[in-house]
Design a protein around this motif. Structure first.
Motif, PDB file in Angstrom:
ATOM      1  N   PRO A  11      21.951 -25.152  37.889  1.00 42.85           N
ATOM      2  CA  PRO A  11      22.687 -24.418  36.867  1.00 42.85           C
ATOM      3  C   PRO A  11      24.142 -24.223  37.289  1.00 42.85           C
ATOM      4  O   PRO A  11      24.443 -24.095  38.469  1.00 42.85           O
ATOM      5  CB  PRO A  11      21.946 -23.074  36.783  1.00 42.85           C
ATOM      6  N   ALA A  12      25.027 -24.236  36.303  1.00 44.61           N
ATOM      7  CA  ALA A  12      26.455 -24.084  36.591  1.00 44.61           C
ATOM      8  C   ALA A  12      26.698 -22.706  37.188  1.00 44.61           C
ATOM      9  O   ALA A  12      26.160 -21.715  36.705  1.00 44.61           O
ATOM     10  CB  ALA A  12      27.259 -24.253  35.314  1.00 44.61           C
ATOM     11  N   PRO A  13      27.507 -22.642  38.242  1.00 45.32           N
ATOM     12  CA  PRO A  13      27.766 -21.341  38.857  1.00 45.32           C
ATOM     13  C   PRO A  13      28.575 -20.458  37.905  1.00 45.32           C
ATOM     14  O   PRO A  13      29.424 -20.942  37.161  1.00 45.32           O
ATOM     15  CB  PRO A  13      28.562 -21.683  40.116  1.00 45.32           C
ATOM     16  N   GLU A  14      28.275 -19.191  37.931  1.00 40.77           N
ATOM     17  CA  GLU A  14      28.978 -18.243  37.069  1.00 40.77           C
ATOM     18  C   GLU A  14      30.399 -18.052  37.607  1.00 40.77           C
ATOM     19  O   GLU A  14      30.599 -17.999  38.821  1.00 40.77           O
ATOM     20  CB  GLU A  14      28.225 -16.913  37.060  1.00 40.77           C
ATOM     21  N   PRO A  15      31.382 -17.972  36.710  1.00 34.98           N
ATOM     22  CA  PRO A  15      32.767 -17.804  37.183  1.00 34.98           C
ATOM     23  C   PRO A  15      32.942 -16.481  37.924  1.00 34.98           C
ATOM     24  O   PRO A  15      32.288 -15.490  37.600  1.00 34.98           O
ATOM     25  CB  PRO A  15      33.608 -17.846  35.910  1.00 34.98           C
ATOM     26  N   SER A  16      33.839 -16.502  38.896  1.00 33.65           N
ATOM     27  CA  SER A  16      34.102 -15.282  39.665  1.00 33.65           C
ATOM     28  C   SER A  16      34.856 -14.283  38.800  1.00 33.65           C
ATOM     29  O   SER A  16      35.366 -14.609  37.725  1.00 33.65           O
ATOM     30  CB  SER A  16      34.911 -15.628  40.916  1.00 33.65           C
ATOM     31  N   ASN A  17      34.955 -13.060  39.287  1.00 35.13           N
ATOM     32  CA  ASN A  17      35.669 -12.015  38.548  1.00 35.13           C
ATOM     33  C   ASN A  17      37.130 -12.399  38.332  1.00 35.13           C
ATOM     34  O   ASN A  17      37.703 -12.120  37.275  1.00 35.13           O
ATOM     35  CB  ASN A  17      35.570 -10.678  39.287  1.00 35.13           C
ATOM     36  N   GLU A  18      37.718 -13.035  39.324  1.00 29.19           N
ATOM     37  CA  GLU A  18      39.119 -13.457  39.226  1.00 29.19           C
ATOM     38  C   GLU A  18      39.290 -14.487  38.108  1.00 29.19           C
ATOM     39  O   GLU A  18      40.220 -14.417  37.302  1.00 29.19           O
ATOM     40  CB  GLU A  18      39.559 -14.033  40.571  1.00 29.19           C
ATOM     41  N   GLU A  19      38.352 -15.444  38.038  1.00 26.95           N
ATOM     42  CA  GLU A  19      38.420 -16.463  36.995  1.00 26.95           C
ATOM     43  C   GLU A  19      38.222 -15.848  35.609  1.00 26.95           C
ATOM     44  O   GLU A  19      38.874 -16.244  34.637  1.00 26.95           O
ATOM     45  CB  GLU A  19      37.367 -17.552  37.238  1.00 26.95           C
ATOM     46  N   LYS A  20      37.320 -14.874  35.496  1.00 27.12           N
ATOM     47  CA  LYS A  20      37.105 -14.193  34.218  1.00 27.12           C
ATOM     48  C   LYS A  20      38.381 -13.478  33.767  1.00 27.12           C
ATOM     49  O   LYS A  20      38.763 -13.548  32.590  1.00 27.12           O
ATOM     50  CB  LYS A  20      35.954 -13.187  34.338  1.00 27.12           C
ATOM     51  N   LEU A  21      39.026 -12.799  34.712  1.00 28.27           N
ATOM     52  CA  LEU A  21      40.256 -12.079  34.397  1.00 28.27           C
ATOM     53  C   LEU A  21      41.350 -13.041  33.962  1.00 28.27           C
ATOM     54  O   LEU A  21      42.056 -12.799  32.971  1.00 28.27           O
ATOM     55  CB  LEU A  21      40.697 -11.243  35.604  1.00 28.27           C
ATOM     56  N   LEU A  22      41.482 -14.160  34.670  1.00 24.46           N
ATOM     57  CA  LEU A  22      42.501 -15.153  34.302  1.00 24.46           C
ATOM     58  C   LEU A  22      42.209 -15.759  32.925  1.00 24.46           C
ATOM     59  O   LEU A  22      43.125 -16.017  32.144  1.00 24.46           O
ATOM     60  CB  LEU A  22      42.584 -16.255  35.362  1.00 24.46           C
ATOM     61  N   THR A  23      40.942 -15.956  32.608  1.00 28.52           N
ATOM     62  CA  THR A  23      40.564 -16.493  31.302  1.00 28.52           C
ATOM     63  C   THR A  23      40.930 -15.499  30.198  1.00 28.52           C
ATOM     64  O   THR A  23      41.459 -15.886  29.151  1.00 28.52           O
ATOM     65  CB  THR A  23      39.051 -16.795  31.265  1.00 28.52           C
ATOM     66  N   ILE A  58      43.315 -13.235  30.325  1.00 27.93           N
ATOM     67  CA  ILE A  58      44.781 -13.223  30.222  1.00 27.93           C
ATOM     68  C   ILE A  58      45.250 -14.433  29.421  1.00 27.93           C
ATOM     69  O   ILE A  58      46.105 -14.323  28.535  1.00 27.93           O
ATOM     70  CB  ILE A  58      45.430 -13.179  31.619  1.00 27.93           C
ATOM     71  N   ARG A  59      44.670 -15.609  29.704  1.00 28.98           N
ATOM     72  CA  ARG A  59      45.038 -16.811  28.987  1.00 28.98           C
ATOM     73  C   ARG A  59      44.747 -16.675  27.493  1.00 28.98           C
ATOM     74  O   ARG A  59      45.591 -17.011  26.645  1.00 28.98           O
ATOM     75  CB  ARG A  59      44.259 -18.028  29.534  1.00 28.98           C
ATOM     76  N   LEU A  66      47.282 -14.384  25.860  1.00 30.62           N
ATOM     77  CA  LEU A  66      48.584 -15.023  25.704  1.00 30.62           C
ATOM     78  C   LEU A  66      48.550 -16.035  24.554  1.00 30.62           C
ATOM     79  O   LEU A  66      49.539 -16.222  23.830  1.00 30.62           O
ATOM     80  CB  LEU A  66      49.018 -15.722  26.989  1.00 30.62           C
ATOM     81  N   LYS A  67      47.423 -16.689  24.329  1.00 35.71           N
ATOM     82  CA  LYS A  67      47.298 -17.647  23.208  1.00 35.71           C
ATOM     83  C   LYS A  67      47.382 -16.935  21.874  1.00 35.71           C
ATOM     84  O   LYS A  67      47.952 -17.456  20.910  1.00 35.71           O
ATOM     85  CB  LYS A  67      45.925 -18.372  23.285  1.00 35.71           C
ATOM     86  N   ASN A  68      46.820 -15.753  21.794  1.00 39.64           N
ATOM     87  CA  ASN A  68      46.760 -15.013  20.530  1.00 39.64           C
ATOM     88  C   ASN A  68      48.086 -14.378  20.165  1.00 39.64           C
ATOM     89  O   ASN A  68      48.267 -13.922  19.049  1.00 39.64           O
ATOM     90  CB  ASN A  68      45.663 -13.957  20.566  1.00 39.64           C
TER      91      ASN A  68
END
Length: 140
Positions: free
Chosen positions: A119-131, A133-134, A137-139
């Motif tokens: 199974p795909a590893p779950e994203p880290s907290n840092e990756e979730k936060l960056l996602t 933010i991204r 910024l898109k909205n």
């Protein structure tokens, strides 16, 4: 005292214990296969060959007449028991085929286990936060 400690460490390693279990199971498996050969396959071979019993085939190497291999053994007569040799070859071939089939099945099972995708590893907290933010910024 060091020798005993070293031997104990060696004997308790997983490989040695696995080998001991394998030898014991192999001995029991050999008895099962020998019984299969003696009580199932060889009677069928005897039936197909007109009732020939390979275990009783021998050549008398002495001048003393004997009617069977058991009688020769009882009297201590020298014989060339080629039937027992044929029986051993058949035992070996059947054991080799059984082991081949078992190893082939085990290899097939282990390949199936390896093919199962992890199974795909779950994203880290840092990756979730960056996602997040991204996306924010898109909205804008």
């Amino acid at each position: 005292m060091g020798f005993i400690k070293e031997f104990k460490e060696f004997a308790m390693k997983g490989n040695v214990m696995d080998m001991a279990v394998g030898v014991i199971i192999g001995g029991a498996f050999g008895k099962i296969v020998s019984s299969l050969v003696d009580h199932v396959i060889m009677p069928l071979v005897g039936l197909a060959t007109g009732g020939i019993n390979f275990n009783d085939m021998f050549i008398n190497l002495s001048d003393t007449p004997v009617a069977s291999l058991a009688e020769a053994a009882e009297k201590g007569v020298a014989v060339f028991a080629y039937g027992a040799f044929i029986q051993s070859i058949i035992d070996f071939l059947i054991i080799a085929i059984c082991i081949f089939i078992i190893i082939k099945a085990m290899n097939k099972l282990s390949k199936k286990k390896e093919e199962a995708p992890a199974p795909a590893p779950e994203p880290s907290n840092e990756e979730k936060l960056l996602t997040e933010i991204r996306d924010l910024l898109k909205n804008k």
